[in-house]
Design a protein around this motif. Structure first.
Motif, mmCIF file in Angstrom:
data_model
loop_
_atom_site.group_PDB
_atom_site.id
_atom_site.type_symbol
_atom_site.label_atom_id
_atom_site.label_comp_id
_atom_site.label_asym_id
_atom_site.label_seq_id
_atom_site.Cartn_x
_atom_site.Cartn_y
_atom_site.Cartn_z
ATOM 1 N N ARG A 113 -5.414 96.545 53.415
ATOM 2 C CA ARG A 113 -4.291 96.476 52.478
ATOM 3 C C ARG A 113 -3.802 95.054 52.232
ATOM 4 N N ASP A 115 -3.394 93.663 49.490
ATOM 5 C CA ASP A 115 -2.455 93.656 48.363
ATOM 6 C C ASP A 115 -1.018 93.801 48.846
ATOM 7 N N GLY A 141 4.080 92.127 33.528
ATOM 8 C CA GLY A 141 3.996 91.461 32.227
ATOM 9 C C GLY A 141 5.064 91.901 31.252
ATOM 10 N N SER A 142 5.692 93.051 31.547
ATOM 11 C CA SER A 142 6.694 93.571 30.626
ATOM 12 C C SER A 142 8.062 92.932 30.836
ATOM 13 N N ILE A 170 13.070 94.203 29.491
ATOM 14 C CA ILE A 170 11.802 94.911 29.722
ATOM 15 C C ILE A 170 11.218 95.168 28.340
ATOM 16 N N ARG A 171 10.118 94.514 28.026
ATOM 17 C CA ARG A 171 9.571 94.591 26.674
ATOM 18 C C ARG A 171 8.423 95.593 26.577
ATOM 19 N N ASN A 172 8.250 96.144 25.384
ATOM 20 C CA ASN A 172 7.114 97.039 25.170
ATOM 21 C C ASN A 172 6.118 96.396 24.214
ATOM 22 N N GLN A 173 4.990 97.087 24.029
ATOM 23 C CA GLN A 173 3.909 96.501 23.214
ATOM 24 C C GLN A 173 4.284 96.351 21.753
ATOM 25 N N ALA A 174 5.258 97.137 21.301
ATOM 26 C CA ALA A 174 5.658 97.049 19.896
ATOM 27 C C ALA A 174 6.566 95.835 19.687
ATOM 28 N N LEU A 199 19.934 98.865 36.080
ATOM 29 C CA LEU A 199 19.077 99.124 34.918
ATOM 30 C C LEU A 199 19.976 99.487 33.749
ATOM 31 N N TYR B 64 -3.740 99.527 43.403
ATOM 32 C CA TYR B 64 -2.373 99.844 43.768
ATOM 33 C C TYR B 64 -1.504 99.759 42.534
ATOM 34 N N GLU B 142 13.206 102.664 36.180
ATOM 35 C CA GLU B 142 12.749 101.326 35.793
ATOM 36 C C GLU B 142 11.244 101.163 35.978
ATOM 37 N N LEU B 145 9.365 102.091 32.891
ATOM 38 C CA LEU B 145 9.558 101.099 31.823
ATOM 39 C C LEU B 145 8.773 99.826 32.111
ATOM 40 N N LEU B 146 8.679 99.467 33.398
ATOM 41 C CA LEU B 146 8.018 98.214 33.769
ATOM 42 C C LEU B 146 6.506 98.361 33.839
ATOM 43 N N TYR B 147 6.039 99.493 34.400
ATOM 44 C CA TYR B 147 4.607 99.620 34.696
ATOM 45 C C TYR B 147 3.889 100.688 33.882
ATOM 46 N N ALA B 166 2.837 102.185 20.771
ATOM 47 C CA ALA B 166 3.085 100.873 21.379
ATOM 48 C C ALA B 166 4.502 100.742 21.927
ATOM 49 N N SER B 167 5.461 101.444 21.314
ATOM 50 C CA SER B 167 6.855 101.314 21.763
ATOM 51 C C SER B 167 7.080 101.990 23.116
ATOM 52 N N ILE B 169 4.652 101.800 25.566
ATOM 53 C CA ILE B 169 3.774 101.142 26.542
ATOM 54 C C ILE B 169 4.367 99.783 26.885
ATOM 55 N N PRO B 170 4.548 99.484 28.186
ATOM 56 C CA PRO B 170 5.119 98.177 28.552
ATOM 57 C C PRO B 170 4.225 97.026 28.078
ATOM 58 N N ALA B 171 4.850 95.938 27.689
ATOM 59 C CA ALA B 171 4.087 94.743 27.329
ATOM 60 C C ALA B 171 3.300 94.300 28.550
ATOM 61 N N GLY B 172 2.154 93.701 28.329
ATOM 62 C CA GLY B 172 1.353 93.214 29.455
ATOM 63 C C GLY B 172 0.223 94.150 29.809
ATOM 64 N N LEU B 173 0.329 95.435 29.412
ATOM 65 C CA LEU B 173 -0.768 96.374 29.649
ATOM 66 C C LEU B 173 -1.771 96.230 28.495
ATOM 67 N N PRO B 174 -3.043 96.695 28.687
ATOM 68 C CA PRO B 174 -4.020 96.576 27.600
ATOM 69 C C PRO B 174 -3.508 97.217 26.308
ATOM 70 N N VAL B 175 -3.812 96.588 25.186
ATOM 71 C CA VAL B 175 -3.410 97.117 23.879
ATOM 72 C C VAL B 175 -4.605 97.846 23.280
#
Lengths: 261, 275
Positions: A113, A115, A141-142, A170-174, A199, B64, B142, B145-147, B166-167, B169-175
């Motif tokens: 472990r 990680d 990354g979010s 906390i940002r999303n892909q959009a 939160l 993980y 959270e 929202l984060l992962y 896309a809205s 899916i958290p940013a940073g994950l594959p698009v």
């Protein structure tokens, strides 16, 4: 022309710098301490027992835990380009080491472990707000870097505090913001006592955790790394013939040479 | 005359190129995407591609990630089936390794983890320690929202998660982007999605029988620490994907006794935010 826009930008900048300067004077010294890599931190969370201690000095970081209020147990250590973990073999303290560039390698033994050990070295999430680029702390990354949003006076559990608040989006892909994490840093007479993490999501706020800072200062005791004393050191399990035969390769001893730094 | 023909052909070609992008918003997958967004569905699947062996001790899941169900030691290289039921704030996630399953149940702000053990024709539910006690833990919104949302194992979470808008899916994950669709005959058709970055590439094909989602297949490539390309594949057979939540799964099995740890931090006083 867009003089109005330019003026607005300047005003916004002015507001931001104005707000930033309103941070607690102590915040900057804590920031420097955490970022310059010489400090000792002891913390726990409200509702939890046991202490975690992070000692950082001279490019080394040692994390140990005190689950019962008595003994400190070694958790993880990093020095130079290696990360170390600890275990007991026949009641004797032993250690294993792994070069940093092999972290995340598919040939590592999942039993070890690594990680988790890497995570153990990170600052508690709340304090990483003051040292976002900490070498051992990663962020999803979010999550955007924290922004200081203001100071206020607060009464928490019957005690008065000076409070600095920081917000992370906390940002999303959009490209939208799906929620925010808010951190309230509570100071008493210039000393950081607690950090509340909230939160903010769908118009609601929810307290997620309260970090209790037991000790945080920029002096590291002389004997801070003394617990690393004469510990047999083995190489991480990399799935080779030695692991198949269950004969770990000894690399030396942890202690002497490192304490001599 | 000839020029006109060329223009017509070019226009037709351009139209054909644009078409797949137009159908992206009106594809067959949209119905399923909407179910996921509405948190109202029952999904039952079978993963027929067990993860490959990568270490002589790879008896646990190497990856993980928050909220994912780790693979128990004895089942690391076996195929598995699973079920996800969602209804508003209730959510049941099961990963079944044949004789034994791992279950995570969320009810509003609490989560429970327990095991299901197959005994002849019925399933016996036990706590994670093998007893009758199951621990109620606080749900942490959270993390989703984060992962990103969890649908069981990391693989299934990735393949089902790629369907979300896309809205969600958290940013940073594959698009994942829509790349095309086609017919395979016999009433079968497909829609293709692809994600690529410097870290790797993944192509996912969603198969439909008529309008029914029947299979999800993915091929992905990433680089190991030596810089070599490594390929993986994963095929999920979709047994059920409907907008009718299986309500029987959303209640805690009767024989389990709840030990509540979710109230632990309720004693904390709440404080307002605004300045």
């Amino acid at each position: 022309m867009n003089w109005k826009k330019i003026a607005a930008v300047f005003m916004a900048c002015g507001l931001m710098t104005g707000a930033a300067s309103a941070q607690q004077p102590a915040a900057e010294s804590y920031q420097n301490m955490l970022q310059q890599g010489k400090f000792q931190l002891e913390y726990t969370y409200e509702g939890e027992s046991g202490l975690t201690r992070i000692t950082t000095d001279k490019g080394m970081r040692l994390v140990d835990k005190q689950p019962d209020g008595k003994d400190w147990n070694l958790e993880a250590f990093a020095a130079g380009d290696k990360i170390y973990q600890f275990y007991y073999e026949d009641k004797k303290q032993c250690a294993k080491s792994l070069p940093l560039n092999l972290l995340g390698s598919s040939s590592l033994s999942p039993d070890e472990r690594w990680d988790k050990k890497q995570q153990a070295l990170s600052l508690p999430d709340e304090l990483s707000v003051l040292s976002w680029q900490d070498k051992w702390t990663s962020h999803p990354g979010s999550l955007s870097a924290p922004a200081f949003t203001g100071s206020s006076q607060r009464n928490v559990d019957g005690a008065d505090y000076d409070c600095d608040q920081y917000l992370c989006d906390i940002r999303n892909q959009a490209g939208g913001v799906s929620g925010q994490l808010a951190y309230n840093f509570l100071y008493h007479e210039g000393k950081l006592m607690k950090v509340q993490k909230y939160l903010l999501h769908q118009g609601q706020e929810q307290l997620l955790a309260t970090l209790l800072v037991v000790k945080l200062d920029g002096t590291v005791p002389e004997d801070a790394f003394a617990s690393l004393d004469n510990i047999p050191l083995y190489r991480a399990d990399l799935g080779d013939i030695n692991d198949l035969l269950d004969v770990p390769v000894q690399e030396g001893t942890l202690g002497g040479s490192i304490n001599a730094h | 005359m000839r020029i006109k023909k060329w223009i017509a052909a070019a226009a037709l070609g351009a139209l054909a190129l644009c078409l797949p992008f137009d159908t992206a918003s009106a594809g067959k997958l949209d119905a399923y995407r909407n179910m996921l967004v509405a948190h109202n569905y029952t999904i039952s699947y079978e993963n027929i591609t067990p993860p490959e062996r990568i270490h002589n001790r790879d008896v646990v899941d190497m990856t993980y990630s928050f909220g994912r169900i780790p693979t128990p030691q004895n089942y690391a290289q076996k195929s598995y089936s699973g079920m996800i039921v969602a209804q508003g704030e209730k959510r049941y996630v099961e990963v079944n390794y044949g004789g034994e399953s791992r279950i995570s149940l969320r009810q509003a702000d609490k989560t429970f983890s327990f095991k299901g053990i197959a005994k002849k024709d019925k399933v016996e539910y036990k706590g994670m320690n093998g007893g009758k006690e199951v621990t109620a833990l606080k749900f942490h919104p959270e993390n989703e929202l984060l992962y990103g949302e969890s649908f069981g194992t990391s693989e299934v979470s990735r393949l089902l998660g790629a369907m979300l808008p896309a809205s969600s899916i958290p940013a940073g994950l594959p698009v994942y982007q829509y790349v095309g669709a086609g017919n395979l005959g016999n009433g079968l058709s497909y829609e293709d999605y692809r994600a690529s970055s410097s870290a790797g590439l993944e192509a996912i094909r969603y198969y439909f029988d008529g309008t029914k989602l029947v299979r999800i297949a993915s091929a992905s490539y990433d680089r190991d620490e030596k810089g070599n390309l490594v390929g993986h594949k994963c095929i999920l057979k979709i047994k059920d994907f409907s907008a009718v939540p299986d309500a029987s799964k959303l209640a805690l099995p009767e024989n389990l006794k709840v030990v509540d740890h979710s109230q632990q931090d309720k004693g904390k006083k709440k404080h307002g935010f605004g300045f």
